[in-house]
Scaffold this motif. Structure first.
Motif: not given
Length: 343
Positions: A63, A68, A73, A108, A163, A255
């Motif tokens: 993590t 990520r 994501v 991101k 995921f 997530v």
């Protein structure tokens, strides 16, 4: 991610597609309104390289140092679901836009906005483009000789149990509304009605109903209504295959829950004189359009229409093009890519 043409500013990924030959590489092309400065090019290349190294590394699930740390994501999950539902033969390997906001606004790498679906929804007779079963991201398995193949990312993402669980959760959250069969059918019917007069002029000028045009799969419908029915039937079957085969278990908070429930849904998109917005928290929200250079173009007047919906009026003086619809309110900043139609 696309074919390199002309004077494109680009670099090539250090990681080729799985089982690729020497000529099959992944190119990242910088698509800017203006030519980027050298330091901008170096920055975004280094950031993308860092993401790929993290994803390819032994600690890719970590993590703190895993992928990520670099990737949004939820954007990858939504990209996956849309391209898989459409069975887009150009998906993943061509016309794949990426963007990155400032670090102060999340920062991101995001996959999107979505683009290029003319060979989707069973409109391609090659690379299994019209087949209901199978994964579009695995195009190398059926079209390994194609000049462009998807990056290694998707194989790796699906090795991550978090995921896949998030992917399943997101599908189950959408399968009965955005991706629900009644809504899809209603959308097809509304578009068919909207184009009812236009299609008559089109096929009078170009009498191609029932005639093969590259790369239409056969058999070919001979009427406009037949085309609509074929599209619906294919989408129903594809929906069922995905519902049966999307991996993961939606049994815990994952997530997928990172995507805030007040993320705005904007439509129609492209828009002309108004944008309808659905968002859970609308009180005291200030709406504006941001252009491709990050400049605020206009503050949009809003009219609430109830049940978490509002209507934004767009001045006719706003030129066609790509914008970001930005909402600033009590729950922070929310953004969504939109397009002003030229019609």
């Amino acid at each position: 991610i696309d074919r390199v043409q002309g004077m494109d500013t680009y670099w090539t990924s250090e990681f080729g597609p799985p089982n690729a030959n020497a000529d099959q590489t992944v190119a990242f092309i910088l698509d800017y309104p203006n030519e980027p400065l050298p330091q901008q090019t170096a920055y975004i290349e280094a950031y993308t390289d860092s993401f790929e190294y993290a994803l390819n590394g032994d600690d890719f699930l970590d993590t703190l140092v895993g992928y990520r740390n670099f990737l949004d994501v939820p954007s990858a999950i939504d990209f996956f679901l849309v391209h898989e539902f459409a069975r887009n033969v150009d998906g993943y390997r061509l016309s794949t836009f990426l963007h990155k906001d400032k670090d102060s606004n999340g920062g991101k790498l995001m996959i999107g906005p979505l683009w290029d679906f003319d060979l989707a929804f069973a409109n391609a007779d090659y690379c299994d483009g019209s087949t209901v079963e199978g994964w579009a991201w695995q195009i190398a398995d059926v079209c390994g000789g194609a000049s462009e193949l998807p990056p290694f990312w998707w194989d790796r993402f699906l090795e991550d149990p978090t995921f896949t669980d998030s992917l399943r959760c997101r599908w189950e959250a959408l399968r009965d509304n955005v991706f629900g069969i009644p809504r899809l059918d209603a959308w097809c019917d509304s578009m068919a009605s909207h184009l009812a007069v236009g299609q008559q002029h089109n096929f009078a000028l170009y009498p191609i109903l029932g005639s093969w045009v590259w790369p239409n799969p056969e058999p070919l419908p001979t009427t406009y209504a037949g085309e609509i029915t074929e599209l619906k039937d294919w989408m129903h079957a594809r929906w069922q295959w995905l519902d049966d085969n999307i991996p993961g278990l939606c049994s815990h908070v994952s997530v997928a829950d990172e995507r805030r429930s007040d993320q705005p849904l904007a439509y129609p998109n492209p828009f002309s004189d108004r944008i309808n917005v659905e968002m859970s928290a609308l009180d005291d929200t200030r709406w504006s359009l941001i252009d491709a250079l990050g400049r605020s173009v206009v503050v949009l007047p809003a009219t609430a229409s109830g049940q978490g919906r509002t209507v934004l009026r767009v001045p006719a003086t706003i030129p066609p093009g790509h914008y970001t619809l930005r909402a600033v309110g009590q729950n922070g900043v929310r953004s969504i890519p939109v397009v002003k139609s030229g019609l």
